[in-house]
Write an enzyme that holds these catalytic residues in place. Sequence first.
Site, PDB file in Angstrom:
ATOM      1  N   HIS A 142       0.669  -0.987  -0.291  1.00  0.00           N
ATOM      2  CA  HIS A 142       0.220  -0.205  -0.220  1.00  0.00           C
ATOM      3  C   HIS A 142       0.682   1.112  -0.137  1.00  0.00           C
ATOM      4  O   HIS A 142       1.154   2.078   0.880  1.00  0.00           O
ATOM      5  CB  HIS A 142      -1.120   0.055   0.941  1.00  0.00           C
TER       6      HIS A 142
ATOM      7  N   TYR B  73       9.923  -1.215   9.457  1.00  0.00           N
ATOM      8  CA  TYR B  73       8.316  -1.632  10.098  1.00  0.00           C
ATOM      9  C   TYR B  73       7.822  -0.417  11.226  1.00  0.00           C
ATOM     10  O   TYR B  73       6.802   0.265  11.161  1.00  0.00           O
ATOM     11  CB  TYR B  73       8.146  -2.860  10.866  1.00  0.00           C
TER      12      TYR B  73
ATOM     13  N   HIS C 163       3.669 -11.062  10.682  1.00  0.00           N
ATOM     14  CA  HIS C 163       4.569 -10.547  10.166  1.00  0.00           C
ATOM     15  C   HIS C 163       5.322 -10.923  10.747  1.00  0.00           C
ATOM     16  O   HIS C 163       6.354 -10.959  10.783  1.00  0.00           O
ATOM     17  CB  HIS C 163       4.550  -9.002   9.141  1.00  0.00           C
TER      18      HIS C 163
ATOM     19  N   HIS D 112      -7.612  -8.790  13.493  1.00  0.00           N
ATOM     20  CA  HIS D 112      -7.312  -7.994  12.085  1.00  0.00           C
ATOM     21  C   HIS D 112      -7.869  -7.477  10.833  1.00  0.00           C
ATOM     22  O   HIS D 112      -7.987  -8.606  10.368  1.00  0.00           O
ATOM     23  CB  HIS D 112      -5.854  -7.099  12.238  1.00  0.00           C
TER      24      HIS D 112
ATOM     25  N   ASP E  50      -4.453  -7.550   4.317  1.00  0.00           N
ATOM     26  CA  ASP E  50      -3.036  -8.696   4.138  1.00  0.00           C
ATOM     27  C   ASP E  50      -3.653  -9.746   4.859  1.00  0.00           C
ATOM     28  O   ASP E  50      -3.120 -10.898   4.768  1.00  0.00           O
ATOM     29  CB  ASP E  50      -1.849  -7.996   4.178  1.00  0.00           C
TER      30      ASP E  50
ATOM     31  N   HIS F 211      -3.349  -2.376  14.510  1.00  0.00           N
ATOM     32  CA  HIS F 211      -2.396  -0.732  13.556  1.00  0.00           C
ATOM     33  C   HIS F 211      -3.711  -0.118  13.301  1.00  0.00           C
ATOM     34  O   HIS F 211      -4.056   1.174  12.382  1.00  0.00           O
ATOM     35  CB  HIS F 211      -1.803  -1.017  12.634  1.00  0.00           C
TER      36      HIS F 211
ATOM     37  N   ASP G 103      -0.555  -6.962  13.940  1.00  0.00           N
ATOM     38  CA  ASP G 103       0.596  -6.195  13.280  1.00  0.00           C
ATOM     39  C   ASP G 103       1.892  -5.971  14.029  1.00  0.00           C
ATOM     40  O   ASP G 103       2.886  -5.683  13.809  1.00  0.00           O
ATOM     41  CB  ASP G 103      -0.082  -4.992  12.971  1.00  0.00           C
TER      42      ASP G 103
ATOM     43  N   GLU H 166      -7.640  -5.790   8.063  1.00  0.00           N
ATOM     44  CA  GLU H 166      -6.872  -4.961   6.872  1.00  0.00           C
ATOM     45  C   GLU H 166      -6.386  -5.908   5.878  1.00  0.00           C
ATOM     46  O   GLU H 166      -6.933  -7.125   6.204  1.00  0.00           O
ATOM     47  CB  GLU H 166      -5.765  -4.210   7.253  1.00  0.00           C
TER      48      GLU H 166
HETATM   49 FE1  FEO Z   1      -2.791  -3.907   9.722  1.00  0.00          FE
HETATM   50 FE2  FEO Z   1      -0.966  -6.716   8.163  1.00  0.00          FE
HETATM   51  O1  FEO Z   1      -2.045  -4.881   8.340  1.00  0.00           O
END
Ligand code: FEO
Length: 405
Positions: free
Chosen positions: A24, A196, A229, A78, A82, A145, A164, A80
């Site tokens: 993104h 990050y 991640h 979460h 991903d 996040h 995250d 989002e």
């Molecule tokens: Fe806020 Fe890895 O997504």
Amino acid sequence: MKAVEIKSGIYWVGVIDWGVRDFHGYITPNGTTYNNYLIMDEQVTLLDTVKYDFASITIDNIKSLIDPSKIVNVVMNHIETDHASSINKIMVLAPDATIYISERGKKGLDRHFDTSKWRFKIVKSGDTLNIGKYNLLFIETPMIHWPDSMMTYVKEAKLLISQDGFGQHLATAARFDDEFVECASTAELDDSVVDYYANILMPFGQLIKAKIAEIRKLGLEIDMIAPDHGIIWRKEPEKVIQKYLDMIDGKAALRTAIIYDTMWHGTEQMTLPIMQGIKDEGVDCKVIRLRATPMSVATKELWKSRACLIGTPTLNNGMYPSVAEFLVYLRGLKPKNRLVGAFGSYGWGGGAVKEVYEEFKKMGLEIVEPGMQVIYKPSAEDNEQCYEFGRGFARQAKEYHKKFE
Ligand code: FEO
């Protein structure tokens, strides 16, 4: 890939995205991973999904352990894309599963999918779920996040699924911090943590600090942190927590990042004597040219440095577009505890350096004024002044740095 057991009966079933370079808008030269976890307990429980492109891979990983229809619970930490964009594929395979999610998460999921036939249980901080030998504790972590975010603590495993938080955009063969150290370097891993944090979590530093304090107050024993991640922290999970606290409290190297762009090399030529002046004061210096370097990398280098100089030529009475773009990006990240200044060349009417200072003021950063400007390109005399400008800036950086020692 296959599922990797990270704790007794708890498996990583995620995917490695070796090729993603634009996350993104944030450039990820090392790719990333989308980690999700399956707990093989009396109630089989999946924590998070993965980005839609990779749904079939995580499903295959789950199938290597169990028929997905046997999944009883899906925890969505979460929403989002991903992490949540393959939930629909999971729900086709496990239509009777109950989704555990925050209230905001449910509202967000409703905007992305037809959830009318899915079963939900809204959870909040402090809610628990017994799935057999393991007990899950949900901890809402808004803005780490997104507003919907939460973490899940697996009590008997002393495992924090941190979503995250504490992640890195790092595609690697290693799943754990100690494995990574064997095949790469701790410095590379450390750099990924900073990168990050700087590009994703920096605006939320104080919220993160408060949440860490809240988790500590709960007295949870944590001997593993598994983010969504990058690598999993099992060797020294406390170290990454402390790393975050240090960054939030303003810890940085006594170093200056010179971040600049240039039209006809006038501003670029100024960087050399400025850099030399900084170095001659005993302050390390990192020089980065925008347009040749992703903004996210420039942001990371700024964040690693106590001080930063922005160099820009004047174009049409204002900042050079790449510099303006960078500063807008930076302003959104709300950097703190950095000393800044500006320099640049111009032809007939300056204006860029003034605009940079206006941006600094909006960000509330500590400013060194005036900036340094030259007409067209630096003369021998200008080079001397640039050198002294660099020395003076470095002296102020050293003084400012003492506040954080
Ligand atoms: Fe806020 Fe890895 O997504």
